[in-house]
Enzyme design. Structure first.
Site, mmCIF file in Angstrom:
data_model
loop_
_atom_site.group_PDB
_atom_site.id
_atom_site.type_symbol
_atom_site.label_atom_id
_atom_site.label_comp_id
_atom_site.label_asym_id
_atom_site.label_seq_id
_atom_site.Cartn_x
_atom_site.Cartn_y
_atom_site.Cartn_z
ATOM 1 C CG ASP A 23 77.657 46.442 31.670
ATOM 2 O OD1 ASP A 23 77.689 45.354 31.038
ATOM 3 O OD2 ASP A 23 78.582 47.056 32.218
ATOM 4 C CB CYS A 81 96.243 27.288 34.638
ATOM 5 S SG CYS A 81 95.141 28.720 34.967
ATOM 6 C CE1 TYR A 133 70.691 43.111 35.070
ATOM 7 C CE2 TYR A 133 70.244 44.656 33.210
ATOM 8 C CZ TYR A 133 69.782 43.368 33.998
ATOM 9 O OH TYR A 133 68.790 42.814 33.622
ATOM 10 C CB CYS A 144 80.783 40.267 29.599
ATOM 11 S SG CYS A 144 79.438 39.702 30.802
ATOM 12 C CD GLU A 177 74.547 45.912 40.716
ATOM 13 O OE1 GLU A 177 74.634 44.941 41.259
ATOM 14 O OE2 GLU A 177 74.544 46.244 39.446
ATOM 15 C CB CYS A 212 98.872 34.483 37.987
ATOM 16 S SG CYS A 212 97.540 35.020 36.886
ATOM 17 C CB CYS A 252 101.260 31.698 31.931
ATOM 18 S SG CYS A 252 100.976 30.853 33.439
ATOM 19 C CD GLN A 280 83.709 46.165 32.850
ATOM 20 O OE1 GLN A 280 84.465 45.210 32.492
ATOM 21 N NE2 GLN A 280 82.466 46.020 32.316
#
Length: 473
Positions: A403, A82, A333, A430, A354, A178, A76, A304
């Site tokens: 999750d 960035c 979740y 995550c 959720e 990007c 990039c 996702q």
């Protein structure tokens, strides 16, 4: 009168020794750890110390003396300014090694729990153009690079559409290209910039809270659909017309956009979960597919961001759940019910919870359009909904899938799970650091049977991790 601060030191010919958290690397100087971004292990660099703390320092590589054998050219043009993809200069195979090690380190160091052998990390087939969603800020204070400042050139146009610079909330780095998403998003974003500049549309001023053009969200899907949502900040009588003129231009220029939306955001931040989304053209949603399932994704829905790798991730979850068709499954979740619907055909019933009401409505629709009739979905704060009364009403889960967001699970949720005692827990995270904290709390009643890291975000330090727990006898 305060004494002048001692200038921070410059160290020459320092070898970078290892990778660390947040995409930084480390070395040791005078027995103190120094964190340095945008380098790789084996680089020999001159380091200017920028921050000095009691137990560590933060530095900047001001000169590359000798590149590491591991170093590769970044993909990039914005790399180094960035901060989004700090590991571009590290070969992907090495990135995967570092992420796998990160999972092991955090589970053992933070969680202090007994682990089985960790399965080899599952890498992403795509390492460019893998994202299905990007968000870009529109700001009247462009970030100038060091080279631009030192050039002495005065820029008449300080507007920018791009990404926030870390540590500078009111400045945006203009992004020309990007590589993380299909190139059409570059064309759409740059077309919005060109139109706004040509028509004199005012960009948003974060400090003054004024200006018309505020934020852009672009989503695409594996069905070929594209969603564009533009956030405006209406002030003048003609602002709505100016906004709709821009959207008409976009619709004519890009027939690929099947969902063109906008929001009038008068808040002090760019979140729009509590705001009305106006459908200017097309649908208010797009669809994603996974195996033989279709998923409705709205502008407020979580899905996702790496579509192909999401299938890999959810396949791991389904395999670990080991469903036979007789189990009651809780999916915490649940988002738009992706995991819930993905496993529903192998379960007796799935109950999803959720926080976002719109996502739950999408989850219900996703069950309907896929002919799935053994799911129930509830909207609300997890710690308030998932309590003993809820479990008494719906039944004790045989398998629980969770999750949570990066912050992990609320302590009340963990305690409710411990009282419910599902036979198996599949914990998707995550953020292995908060996952490790929760695993430590679950350790009294559960043992870890399997650990599977999955890479969803090439060129970043982020990693997903799936852990299977079974109830101790």
């Amino acid at each position: 009168m305060a004494k002048n601060k001692k200038p921070l030191p410059l160290y020459e010919n320092v070898t970078i020794t290892d990778c660390a958290a947040e995409g930084k690397c480390i070395t040791r100087i005078d027995e103190k750890v120094v964190f340095v971004p945008f380098v790789v292990p084996g680089d020999v660099v001159d380091i200017q110390i920028r921050k000095k703390r009691k137990s560590y320092c933060e530095g900047e590589a001001v000169r590359l003396v000798k590149p590491s054998e591991l170093r590769q050219a970044p993909m990039c043009r914005h790399f180094g300014v960035c901060g989004g993809c700090k590991w571009q200069i590290l070969p992907y195979a090495e990135q995967l090694k570092m992420k796998e090690r990160q999972v092991i380190d955090q589970l053992t160091r933070i969680g202090k729990v007994a682990l089985p052998p960790v399965r080899p990390i599952l890498g992403s087939q795509k390492t460019e153009g893998y994202r299905n969603k990007m968000e870009f800020e529109c700001c009247n204070k462009r970030w100038l690079t060091r080279e631009e400042i030192e050039s002495g050139v005065e820029y008449a146009n300080m507007n920018a559409i791009g990404l926030h610079i870390t540590g500078a909330f009111d400045k945006v780095l203009p992004i020309e290209e990007c590589k993380l998403m299909d190139n059409l998003q570059n064309e759409i974003r740059n077309a919005i910039r060109d139109y706004a500049d040509a028509t004199g549309m005012p960009y948003f001023d974060i400090r003054q809270q004024k200006g018309l053009l505020r934020d852009i969200m672009i989503r695409n899907s594996n069905t070929g659909e594209w969603m564009v949502l533009v956030q405006f900040h209406f002030e003048q009588n003609d602002d709505k017309k100016r906004a709709e003129d821009m959207l008409s231009h976009l619709a004519e220029r890009f027939p690929q956009i099947t969902s063109l939306l906008y929001v009038d955001n008068q808040k002090c931040n760019d979140t729009f979960g509590d705001l009305e989304v106006v459908t200017f053209k097309g649908n208010d949603h797009i669809y994603e597919t996974m195996e033989d399932l279709r998923f409705k994704v709205g502008p407020k829905s979580f899905y996702q961001t790496n579509t192909d790798q999401a299938h890999v991730l959810y396949s791991v979850v389904r395999d670990m759940a080991a469903l036979t068709g007789h189990e009651l499954v809780y999916d915490l979740y649940t988002g738009t019910g992706t995991i819930a619907n993905f496993v529903a055909r192998k379960a007796r019933q799935v109950v999803g919870i959720e926080y976002v009401p719109e996502a739950i409505e999408d989850a219900k629709v996703n069950s309907q359009i896929n002919g799935i009739d053994n799911t129930l979905f509830y909207a609300g704060d997890m710690k308030d909904i998932l309590d003993d009364a809820f479990i008494s009403s719906h039944g004790r889960p045989d398998v629980l899938i969770t999750d949570p967001p990066r912050a992990g699970m609320h302590p009340d949720v963990v305690q409710t799970i411990l009282r419910a005692q599902p036979a198996r827990i599949v914990y998707v995270s995550c953020n292995p650091a908060t996952q490790a904290r929760d695993l430590a709390d679950l350790d009294a009643r559960y043992r870890i049977e399997a650990v599977q890291p999955v890479d969803m975000f090439p060129h970043t330090p982020h990693v997903e991790n799936v852990v299977l727990l079974s109830l101790r006898e």
